[in-house]
Design an enzyme around this catalytic site. Structure first.
Site, PDB file in Angstrom:
ATOM      1  N   GLU A   1       0.825  -1.206   0.000  1.00  0.00           N
ATOM      2  CA  GLU A   1       0.000   0.000   0.000  1.00  0.00           C
ATOM      3  C   GLU A   1       0.865   1.264   0.000  1.00  0.00           C
ATOM      4  O   GLU A   1       0.546   2.235  -0.664  1.00  0.00           O
ATOM      5  CB  GLU A   1      -0.958   0.003   1.198  1.00  0.00           C
ATOM      6  CG  GLU A   1      -2.081  -1.012   1.083  1.00  0.00           C
ATOM      7  CD  GLU A   1      -2.961  -0.792  -0.148  1.00  0.00           C
ATOM      8  OE1 GLU A   1      -3.003   0.332  -0.676  1.00  0.00           O
ATOM      9  OE2 GLU A   1      -3.594  -1.763  -0.595  1.00  0.00           O
TER      10      GLU A   1
ATOM     11  N   ASP B   1      -8.837   6.552  -2.387  1.00  0.00           N
ATOM     12  CA  ASP B   1      -7.637   7.022  -3.079  1.00  0.00           C
ATOM     13  C   ASP B   1      -8.094   7.681  -4.386  1.00  0.00           C
ATOM     14  O   ASP B   1      -9.299   7.920  -4.569  1.00  0.00           O
ATOM     15  CB  ASP B   1      -6.664   5.865  -3.318  1.00  0.00           C
ATOM     16  CG  ASP B   1      -7.227   4.832  -4.287  1.00  0.00           C
ATOM     17  OD1 ASP B   1      -8.429   4.910  -4.638  1.00  0.00           O
ATOM     18  OD2 ASP B   1      -6.473   3.935  -4.718  1.00  0.00           O
TER      19      ASP B   1
ATOM     20  N   TYR C   1      -6.108   6.647   4.280  1.00  0.00           N
ATOM     21  CA  TYR C   1      -6.216   5.643   3.216  1.00  0.00           C
ATOM     22  C   TYR C   1      -5.473   4.348   3.604  1.00  0.00           C
ATOM     23  O   TYR C   1      -6.030   3.243   3.544  1.00  0.00           O
ATOM     24  CB  TYR C   1      -5.663   6.179   1.875  1.00  0.00           C
ATOM     25  CG  TYR C   1      -5.440   5.043   0.922  1.00  0.00           C
ATOM     26  CD1 TYR C   1      -6.521   4.469   0.258  1.00  0.00           C
ATOM     27  CD2 TYR C   1      -4.185   4.452   0.781  1.00  0.00           C
ATOM     28  CE1 TYR C   1      -6.358   3.358  -0.552  1.00  0.00           C
ATOM     29  CE2 TYR C   1      -4.002   3.343  -0.021  1.00  0.00           C
ATOM     30  CZ  TYR C   1      -5.095   2.805  -0.690  1.00  0.00           C
ATOM     31  OH  TYR C   1      -4.924   1.699  -1.468  1.00  0.00           O
TER      32      TYR C   1
END
Ligand code: SF4
Length: 360
Positions: free
Chosen positions: A40, A141, A123
């Site tokens: 991520e 996102d 996020y």
């Protein structure tokens, strides 16, 4: 169709589509929270194709939180070299130490605790919580923002705080109970592969009949774009300072742009000086060393997020002065074949390639 029916329709259509059409990516199906976290962070502001080899190498080199926390920052930056946005690597490293110190070496399982880690924003916390721990937490996102603005025909600036709030709320409302991990990934996958910024693939989209922007023929106009000012441009001059077969390199301060990376000494040219004068001044200010500038080795163009540079690299002779870390964090004399052991920013790497070509 009312909002509730639209939400139910999206839930019903999206996950089966994802199961059938998702790309096989190295982090897909990973259950290890550490691996999910690394993927991520790498995927922020970076394309999948670029991330894939870095992700594999990084996990081989630092297979778990403890290995990352024990590694010197130099090794972490070296593994990140070329991926850009180096603050991400520094914060990952810092966060790994925090996880070992405060959470017994395991990623915390709640969004609240995840958000206390350096570099973990809303996020990333949502992605780890939903994908690794199965919590019903949303993600938002660029891809999800685009899909939601189109599906719900949101015609206001998505970066505005009130719109951000609305989008997060929407992303949360959409989650089918107990399935956030898969659903969030499906939403992101749709944005990455079908609902693209330009020419979205509405004809193959599983949500076509539920999409308000598509119904109005407005998909290409949403989300509203911010008008970007042209990026400023700077000339930067650096010196390849040689002495007894070695080259002088220095290390940028730990914080800020390209923090902790190594580079050839130099800096931004002032209006009232030539490139050569700039090299002499910068090397003196950074390291207290006097140099004589010789030929231009190479000129390299490079773009950062907020500005562009043209970097001019000059061969220089060392004249006098013992180096001191005046405007840098550290310095070293290194042999040309040792340069690969240090993490350099992209523009400096191109200078090293030019050095190699010339010395062949
Ligand atoms: S129909 Fe088109 S605009 Fe709407 S979500 Fe699908 S790809 Fe995006």
């Amino acid at each position: 169709m009312n909002r509730r029916e639209r939400v139910l329709g999206i839930r019903r259509k999206l996950t089966p589509w994802y199961e059938k059409h998702r790309r096989e990516l190295p982090w897909r199906g990973a259950r290890d929270p550490y691996a999910i976290w690394i993927s991520e962070v790498m995927l922020q502001q970076t394309q999948v194709a670029t991330v894939t080899p870095y992700y594999r190498r990084f996990l081989r080199r630092f297979p778990n939180v403890r290995a990352l926390s024990r590694a010197p920052i130099d090794a972490v930056l070296k593994a990140w070299e070329g991926l850009g946005y180096y603050g991400r690597a520094r914060r990952l490293h810092h966060a790994a130490k925090t996880i070992v110190r405060e959470f017994g070496g395991k990623l915390p399982r709640t969004t609240k605790e995840l958000l206390t880690l350096p570099g973990v924003g809303r996020y990333t916390a949502g992605a780890i919580a939903s994908i690794a721990f199965g919590l019903d937490e949303p993600v938002l996102d660029g891809n999800v923002t685009r899909v939601l603005c189109r599906l719900f025909r949101i015609r206001t600036q998505p970066k505005a705080p009130a719109v951000q709030k609305k989008l997060w709320k929407l992303a949360r409302q959409l989650i089918p109970s107990g399935q956030a991990g898969r659903f969030n990934q499906a939403l992101m996958e749709l944005g990455a592969t079908v609902c693209k910024p330009r020419k979205p693939g509405c004809v193959v989209c599983p949500l076509r009949k539920l999409c308000l922007a598509h119904a109005k023929g407005e998909e290409e106009n949403l989300p509203l774009k911010v008008k970007r000012r042209p990026l400023p441009h700077y000339d930067v001059a650096v010196g390849i300072v040689r002495r007894k077969g070695r080259i002088l390199i220095d290390r940028r301060p730990p914080e800020g742009l390209l923090g902790g990376l190594w580079e050839f000494p130099g800096g931004r040219r002032r209006k009232d000086e030539t490139l050569q004068q700039c090299v002499v001044r910068e090397v003196r200010e950074e390291l207290g060393v006097a140099v004589r500038v010789r030929a231009l080795l190479v000129t390299v163009k490079h773009a950062y997020t907020h500005f562009r540079i043209t970097l001019h690299a000059f061969e220089c002779d060392y004249v006098s002065g013992r180096p001191k870390a005046l405007g840098c964090a550290a310095w070293k004399w290194v042999r040309p074949d040792e340069l690969d052991a240090y993490a350099f920013p992209g523009a400096n790497r191109k200078v090293i390639e030019a050095l190699r070509r010339r010395d062949k």
